[in-house]
Design a protein around this motif. Structure first.
Motif, mmCIF file in Angstrom:
data_model
loop_
_atom_site.group_PDB
_atom_site.id
_atom_site.type_symbol
_atom_site.label_atom_id
_atom_site.label_comp_id
_atom_site.label_asym_id
_atom_site.label_seq_id
_atom_site.Cartn_x
_atom_site.Cartn_y
_atom_site.Cartn_z
ATOM 1 N N CYS A 151 0.793 -1.139 -0.109
ATOM 2 C CA CYS A 151 -0.110 -0.179 0.193
ATOM 3 C C CYS A 151 0.933 1.128 0.054
ATOM 4 N N LEU A 152 0.565 2.176 -0.899
ATOM 5 C CA LEU A 152 1.309 3.111 -0.955
ATOM 6 C C LEU A 152 0.292 4.703 -0.523
ATOM 7 N N VAL A 153 0.475 5.164 0.700
ATOM 8 C CA VAL A 153 -0.588 6.121 1.356
ATOM 9 C C VAL A 153 0.168 7.649 0.695
ATOM 10 N N LEU A 154 -0.956 8.278 0.096
ATOM 11 C CA LEU A 154 -0.401 9.748 -0.099
ATOM 12 C C LEU A 154 -1.305 10.560 0.895
ATOM 13 N N VAL A 155 -0.331 11.514 1.458
ATOM 14 C CA VAL A 155 -0.942 12.218 2.662
ATOM 15 C C VAL A 155 -0.927 13.671 2.109
ATOM 16 N N PHE A 156 -2.388 14.013 2.020
ATOM 17 C CA PHE A 156 -2.648 15.558 1.340
ATOM 18 C C PHE A 156 -3.024 16.536 2.492
ATOM 19 N N GLU A 157 -2.649 17.758 2.442
ATOM 20 C CA GLU A 157 -3.318 18.657 3.242
ATOM 21 C C GLU A 157 -4.258 19.724 2.214
ATOM 22 N N ALA A 158 -5.418 19.687 2.848
ATOM 23 C CA ALA A 158 -6.400 20.422 1.959
ATOM 24 C C ALA A 158 -7.594 21.062 3.205
ATOM 25 N N LYS A 159 -6.851 22.458 3.660
ATOM 26 C CA LYS A 159 -7.759 23.162 4.228
ATOM 27 C C LYS A 159 -9.058 23.489 4.090
ATOM 28 N N ALA A 160 -9.467 23.742 2.597
ATOM 29 C CA ALA A 160 -10.771 24.083 1.832
ATOM 30 C C ALA A 160 -11.291 23.081 1.845
ATOM 31 N N PRO B 211 -4.029 0.506 -13.724
ATOM 32 C CA PRO B 211 -4.830 -0.725 -13.178
ATOM 33 C C PRO B 211 -4.111 -1.355 -12.138
ATOM 34 N N GLY B 212 -4.639 -2.263 -11.616
ATOM 35 C CA GLY B 212 -4.335 -3.389 -10.439
ATOM 36 C C GLY B 212 -4.173 -2.682 -9.072
ATOM 37 N N ILE B 213 -4.979 -1.534 -8.844
ATOM 38 C CA ILE B 213 -4.828 -1.015 -7.408
ATOM 39 C C ILE B 213 -6.265 -0.616 -7.078
ATOM 40 N N THR B 214 -6.583 -0.541 -5.871
ATOM 41 C CA THR B 214 -7.747 -0.012 -5.139
ATOM 42 C C THR B 214 -7.414 1.108 -4.229
ATOM 43 N N ALA B 215 -8.281 2.113 -4.614
ATOM 44 C CA ALA B 215 -8.097 3.425 -3.700
ATOM 45 C C ALA B 215 -8.916 3.359 -2.623
ATOM 46 N N GLU B 216 -8.479 3.826 -1.479
ATOM 47 C CA GLU B 216 -9.318 4.113 -0.294
ATOM 48 C C GLU B 216 -9.029 5.547 0.347
ATOM 49 N N VAL B 217 -9.918 6.117 0.664
ATOM 50 C CA VAL B 217 -9.599 7.539 1.380
ATOM 51 C C VAL B 217 -9.927 7.635 2.706
ATOM 52 N N GLY B 218 -9.324 8.467 3.520
ATOM 53 C CA GLY B 218 -9.867 8.568 4.815
ATOM 54 C C GLY B 218 -9.107 9.985 5.537
ATOM 55 N N LYS B 219 -9.702 10.160 6.655
ATOM 56 C CA LYS B 219 -9.456 11.605 7.538
ATOM 57 C C LYS B 219 -8.232 11.410 8.136
ATOM 58 N N GLY B 220 -7.355 12.091 8.342
ATOM 59 C CA GLY B 220 -6.026 12.172 9.150
ATOM 60 C C GLY B 220 -6.409 13.332 10.297
ATOM 61 N N GLU B 221 -5.199 13.403 10.616
ATOM 62 C CA GLU B 221 -5.122 14.605 11.634
ATOM 63 C C GLU B 221 -5.314 16.151 11.132
ATOM 64 N N ASN B 222 -5.918 17.006 12.016
ATOM 65 C CA ASN B 222 -5.955 18.217 11.537
ATOM 66 C C ASN B 222 -6.850 18.256 10.144
ATOM 67 N N ASP B 223 -6.311 19.048 9.221
ATOM 68 C CA ASP B 223 -6.782 19.070 7.878
ATOM 69 C C ASP B 223 -5.978 18.208 6.805
ATOM 70 N N LEU B 224 -5.332 17.270 7.433
ATOM 71 C CA LEU B 224 -4.589 16.162 6.505
ATOM 72 C C LEU B 224 -5.707 15.062 6.062
ATOM 73 N N TYR B 225 -5.647 14.753 4.775
ATOM 74 C CA TYR B 225 -6.506 13.608 4.305
ATOM 75 C C TYR B 225 -5.580 12.364 3.706
ATOM 76 N N GLU B 226 -5.833 11.326 3.665
ATOM 77 C CA GLU B 226 -5.194 10.181 3.213
ATOM 78 C C GLU B 226 -5.649 9.430 2.108
ATOM 79 N N VAL B 227 -4.781 9.335 0.928
ATOM 80 C CA VAL B 227 -5.433 8.306 -0.062
ATOM 81 C C VAL B 227 -4.467 6.835 -0.003
ATOM 82 N N ARG B 228 -5.139 6.012 0.115
ATOM 83 C CA ARG B 228 -4.375 4.679 0.247
ATOM 84 C C ARG B 228 -4.517 4.048 -1.054
ATOM 85 N N LEU B 229 -3.442 3.820 -1.820
ATOM 86 C CA LEU B 229 -3.452 3.222 -3.070
ATOM 87 C C LEU B 229 -3.111 1.571 -2.891
#
Length: 277
Positions: free
Chosen positions: A219-228, A247-265
């Motif tokens: 799993c490759l996790v992308l951590v984004f900051e998105a205040k808006a 192809p060959g991946i499944t994406a999942e999204v989730g809420k992290g701390e503060n204004d951070l969001y995680e996209v799990r590939l």
């Protein structure tokens, strides 16, 4: 007199019901007299006994509470491997150009030796300094990457070529891009289009993380900051993350701390089967 003396010849303590009277001796000596309840004949003498008090300091018996550090379930791999992708060409070009210019001017005015080479150093030093300044201005620094040891072992066999490319692109210096994964985020969030978001509200990649899921997938996790943005803005684009990085991946999204969001590939490849890279 500095030493306290104990005399057994003069009774000076009297007790009557609940009233106690303490007396001290006369003029020149200060001593405390105690009348024992039974006075043996051997103690009824004029001989005075001196009582020497000694104090022994004893440290309190304390057992330090040692708390053993909790062992981490997964070891973190240190990213200390040298690569040209981690070198800032803007810093290199600017440093070399300024050095050539400085030495060239010094040699031209005979402050430094090598006056015959001053023209060449000035000729090459000036454009190198300009190019270095331009690269430094357009430079996009790499994002931190946290890699666990079990994920590193699965990277070569289970990570898809696109996931490997994404990781390699964001952990190196880039030039000319406003942010990492700019093209991907532009297509997924549709900047300025109907149903999209304004460009000024675009999420910014802060770091990435390589880990293994509970069922043993890379799993490759992308951590984004998105205040808006909100979590719903990522959830309604979850399918777009899957299609863009597939192809060959499944994406999942989730809420992290503060204004951070995680996209799990998450790679769909099984850890027991090697996928060609």
């Amino acid at each position: 007199m500095s030493m306290m003396e104990l005399s057994l010849t003069k009774p000076t303590i009297t007790c009557s019901h609940h009233h106690h009277q303490f007396g001290f001796s006369d003029h020149h000596r200060s001593f405390l007299s105690v009348h024992p309840p039974l006075s043996p004949p051997t103690l009824l003498s004029s001989k005075r006994y001196r009582l020497k008090l000694s104090f022994v300091t004893r440290a309190a018996d304390s057992t330090p509470t040692s708390s053993a550090p909790a062992s981490a379930d997964k070891a973190i791999v240190a990213d200390d491997e040298f690569s040209l992708a981690k070198v800032s060409f803007g810093v290199v070009g600017l440093g070399v150009g300024i050095s050539l210019l400085s030495y060239g001017f010094g040699a031209y005015f005979n402050i430094l030796p090598g006056s015959e080479w001053s023209a060449i150093m000035l000729t090459y030093g000036f454009p190198l300094a300009i190019i270095g300044m331009a690269l430094k201005y357009a430079e996009l620094k790499p994002v931190p990457c946290l890699t666990y040891s079990d994920a590193q072992m699965l990277r070569e066999t289970c990570a898809t070529p696109i996931l490997k490319q994404v990781r390699n692109d964001v952990i190196r210096f880039r030039y000319g891009d406003e942010q990492h994964l700019e093209e991907a985020l532009k297509r997924i969030f549709q900047y300025g289009l109907g149903g999209g978001i304004p460009r000024r509200s675009a999420p910014i990649l802060q770091n990435i993380r390589e880990e293994v899921t509970e069922d043993g997938k890379y799993c490759l996790v992308l951590v984004f900051e998105a205040k808006a943005l909100k979590l719903s803005d990522f959830e309604q684009r979850q399918a777009k993350f899957t299609s863009f990085f597939g192809p060959g991946i499944t994406a999942e999204v989730g809420k992290g701390e503060n204004d951070l969001y995680e996209v799990r590939l998450i790679s769909d490849a099984n850890s027991n089967v090697s996928s060609p890279s």
